[in-house]
Write a protein that holds these residues in place. Sequence first.
Motif, mmCIF file in Angstrom:
data_model
loop_
_atom_site.group_PDB
_atom_site.id
_atom_site.type_symbol
_atom_site.label_atom_id
_atom_site.label_comp_id
_atom_site.label_asym_id
_atom_site.label_seq_id
_atom_site.Cartn_x
_atom_site.Cartn_y
_atom_site.Cartn_z
ATOM 1 N N PRO A 342 -13.022 16.588 -24.406
ATOM 2 C CA PRO A 342 -12.648 15.299 -23.809
ATOM 3 C C PRO A 342 -13.851 14.368 -23.692
ATOM 4 O O PRO A 342 -14.970 14.814 -23.460
ATOM 5 C CB PRO A 342 -12.123 15.695 -22.438
ATOM 6 N N HIS A 343 -13.594 13.068 -23.828
ATOM 7 C CA HIS A 343 -14.657 12.067 -23.713
ATOM 8 C C HIS A 343 -14.422 11.052 -22.602
ATOM 9 O O HIS A 343 -15.322 10.285 -22.278
ATOM 10 C CB HIS A 343 -14.804 11.304 -25.034
ATOM 11 N N HIS A 344 -13.221 11.034 -22.027
ATOM 12 C CA HIS A 344 -12.895 9.972 -21.071
ATOM 13 C C HIS A 344 -12.795 10.484 -19.645
ATOM 14 O O HIS A 344 -12.213 11.536 -19.379
ATOM 15 C CB HIS A 344 -11.577 9.300 -21.458
ATOM 16 N N THR A 345 -13.358 9.736 -18.734
ATOM 17 C CA THR A 345 -13.274 10.012 -17.309
ATOM 18 C C THR A 345 -13.474 8.698 -16.561
ATOM 19 O O THR A 345 -13.501 7.621 -17.169
ATOM 20 C CB THR A 345 -14.307 11.083 -16.892
ATOM 21 N N ILE A 346 -13.623 8.800 -15.255
ATOM 22 C CA ILE A 346 -13.727 7.608 -14.399
ATOM 23 C C ILE A 346 -14.863 7.791 -13.400
ATOM 24 O O ILE A 346 -15.109 8.889 -12.902
ATOM 25 C CB ILE A 346 -12.389 7.373 -13.661
ATOM 26 N N THR A 347 -15.576 6.708 -13.110
ATOM 27 C CA THR A 347 -16.499 6.643 -11.972
ATOM 28 C C THR A 347 -15.772 5.887 -10.861
ATOM 29 O O THR A 347 -15.575 4.672 -10.963
ATOM 30 C CB THR A 347 -17.798 5.906 -12.343
ATOM 31 N N PRO A 348 -15.321 6.575 -9.802
ATOM 32 C CA PRO A 348 -14.552 5.910 -8.743
ATOM 33 C C PRO A 348 -15.408 5.547 -7.535
ATOM 34 O O PRO A 348 -16.312 6.296 -7.151
ATOM 35 C CB PRO A 348 -13.520 6.977 -8.367
ATOM 36 N N ILE A 349 -15.126 4.394 -6.934
ATOM 37 C CA ILE A 349 -15.831 3.939 -5.730
ATOM 38 C C ILE A 349 -14.801 3.435 -4.730
ATOM 39 O O ILE A 349 -13.907 2.658 -5.093
ATOM 40 C CB ILE A 349 -16.830 2.799 -6.048
ATOM 41 N N ALA A 350 -14.908 3.870 -3.475
ATOM 42 C CA ALA A 350 -13.968 3.470 -2.425
ATOM 43 C C ALA A 350 -14.664 2.679 -1.333
ATOM 44 O O ALA A 350 -15.833 2.924 -1.015
ATOM 45 C CB ALA A 350 -13.298 4.701 -1.823
ATOM 46 N N ARG A 351 -13.918 1.737 -0.758
ATOM 47 C CA ARG A 351 -14.392 0.957 0.392
ATOM 48 C C ARG A 351 -13.198 0.665 1.293
ATOM 49 O O ARG A 351 -12.044 0.800 0.884
ATOM 50 C CB ARG A 351 -14.997 -0.385 -0.046
ATOM 51 N N LYS A 352 -13.481 0.227 2.516
ATOM 52 C CA LYS A 352 -12.433 -0.241 3.409
ATOM 53 C C LYS A 352 -12.885 -1.548 4.039
ATOM 54 O O LYS A 352 -13.975 -1.620 4.608
ATOM 55 C CB LYS A 352 -12.120 0.785 4.492
ATOM 56 N N LYS A 353 -12.036 -2.569 3.912
ATOM 57 C CA LYS A 353 -12.357 -3.887 4.450
ATOM 58 C C LYS A 353 -11.243 -4.290 5.400
ATOM 59 O O LYS A 353 -10.160 -4.672 4.959
ATOM 60 C CB LYS A 353 -12.517 -4.895 3.311
ATOM 61 N N GLY A 354 -11.525 -4.172 6.698
ATOM 62 C CA GLY A 354 -10.470 -4.377 7.676
ATOM 63 C C GLY A 354 -9.452 -3.264 7.528
ATOM 64 O O GLY A 354 -9.788 -2.080 7.601
ATOM 65 N N ASN A 355 -8.200 -3.617 7.301
ATOM 66 C CA ASN A 355 -7.149 -2.622 7.088
ATOM 67 C C ASN A 355 -6.843 -2.412 5.611
ATOM 68 O O ASN A 355 -5.869 -1.737 5.264
ATOM 69 C CB ASN A 355 -5.867 -3.045 7.813
ATOM 70 N N LEU A 356 -7.657 -2.977 4.745
ATOM 71 C CA LEU A 356 -7.404 -2.925 3.316
ATOM 72 C C LEU A 356 -8.322 -1.908 2.653
ATOM 73 O O LEU A 356 -9.548 -1.976 2.785
ATOM 74 C CB LEU A 356 -7.630 -4.312 2.694
ATOM 75 N N TYR A 357 -7.723 -0.961 1.950
ATOM 76 C CA TYR A 357 -8.497 0.013 1.164
ATOM 77 C C TYR A 357 -8.724 -0.542 -0.242
ATOM 78 O O TYR A 357 -7.852 -1.210 -0.800
ATOM 79 C CB TYR A 357 -7.761 1.346 1.068
ATOM 80 N N GLU A 358 -9.889 -0.219 -0.793
ATOM 81 C CA GLU A 358 -10.250 -0.734 -2.122
ATOM 82 C C GLU A 358 -10.803 0.407 -2.967
ATOM 83 O O GLU A 358 -11.665 1.159 -2.525
ATOM 84 C CB GLU A 358 -11.296 -1.838 -1.969
ATOM 85 N N LEU A 359 -10.284 0.527 -4.184
ATOM 86 C CA LEU A 359 -10.775 1.512 -5.146
ATOM 87 C C LEU A 359 -11.214 0.786 -6.408
ATOM 88 O O LEU A 359 -10.437 0.037 -7.000
ATOM 89 C CB LEU A 359 -9.678 2.515 -5.510
ATOM 90 N N ASP A 360 -12.441 0.994 -6.810
ATOM 91 C CA ASP A 360 -12.916 0.530 -8.116
ATOM 92 C C ASP A 360 -12.935 1.727 -9.060
ATOM 93 O O ASP A 360 -13.559 2.754 -8.751
ATOM 94 C CB ASP A 360 -14.326 -0.070 -8.008
#
Length: 491
Positions: A342-360
């Motif tokens: 396999p060659h594909h994967t992900i670099t994931p980053i999480a944050r929380k801003k107020g009540n909003l969750y964010e995933l890059d």
Amino acid sequence: MTVVQDFVTEIIKRSQYQEMDRVYLVNRLFHLVGETSLESTSEKRLLELKEVLVDQAIQNGKIEDSGAEKEMLGAELMNFITPIPSQVNQNFWSTYQSSPEQAILDFYQLSQDNDVIKQEAIAKNIAYKVPTDFGDLEITINLSKPEKDPKDIAKAKTMTSSSYPTCLLCVENEGYQGRIDHPARANHRLIRLDLNGEEWGFQYSPYAYFTEHSIVLDTRHRPMVITPETFSQLLDLVDIFPGYFVGSNADLPIVGGSILSHNHYQAGRHVFPMEKAELLQEFVFEGYSEVRAGILNWPMSVIRLQASDKRPLCQLAEKVMAVWKDYSDLSLDILAYTGDQPHHTITPIARKKGNLYELDLVLRDNHTSEAYPDGVFHPHQDVQHIKKENIGLIEVMGLAILPPRLKDEMLEVEKYLLDEYNTIKDYHKDWAESLKAKYPTCDAATVSAIVKQEIGYRFLRVLEDAGVYKMDAEGQAGVIRLLKQMGATMP
């Protein structure tokens, strides 16, 4: 007063030891540093006293004058002011009940006070920002990590090898005395925490690259892997540590970090350039109308997901990763597999801003080719004179960690631009020639700023090389094809 007495006074002031323990502490220090004690000449900070005691131990023949032995003794001295692990955890979680922020701050302060975080070494780093079309990129020339002492290298060759602790991130490092080929951790402590029924540990990084740089690690020695559970753990962690981002390196060679053998995340209280990036285009995933989604205006290929509920966010992230792992686009040299590899994967980053969750979710591809043997989406040969190492989590977010060699090499580039005698490295010459043409009026007053700025532009090229979908029309058309495959539509 002697330095030993002064250090004991600091121990009593900063720990659970009491004045009644003074004689005991003096005798324990005499054992470590010798009884011929240096006189205290002026008031010194705790870490300064520690360094004087290390010098005293060398003079008294207690240790050799080598990097490893000085580090081991220094950690042992700072262990006097560090509570035992159970007490550190009891203090943390007791305070956490009323104030998570204060519990984190207290542990961060302890990690500075007891020299786990090497503040004086970190201060040696060269750091600055360079404006680009994608915002201000952060440049760091890493000078904090000490070079290997030749005495230690020679001695290590004669020692019996040991596999304990298994790696630098293993829980067994807590309290480990250290040896010539493994760092001292007598003063090292971990906060234990539960992630989905698994025990993990939280610690601060000794050689921090950003504010409150910390590591969250599996207490079992297991290889890094990005799974659906990764997304839920990252989002749980941003609840546990308010104000922190939490991210993971990718789990494949070339696009992964430096330690793929032990599952861990990195975290901290830092706003990276990528976090500030705007959405280039928004879209909606079928069945996930409650999730705001878009592609970032960023040199690497990043899908940003936002929602107030973690569950659909995790489910959609799992779907994105599942499609990406099997997706190829040969017209853009994007290749999911070579045979069964396999060659594909992900670099994931999480944050929380107020009540909003964010995933890059940063798309990664680690395949190689004849033209790009180091990696098709790895820094290409013409920028490796600046950065040839893997582009991991921190670089992905816009903070360059550049090798220490550049500190002196850039001075020679400056001399080259000024037509002064220099010892410029051959691998910088093509770049330096292009700078001469670009800045014909460069002089002594401007040359340093020019070189720093151009290093930033070189790092931007590094990120562009690592980006799977380029920021041109062809690359963005490719992104649309991928998103449609994932079930996305443009609003």
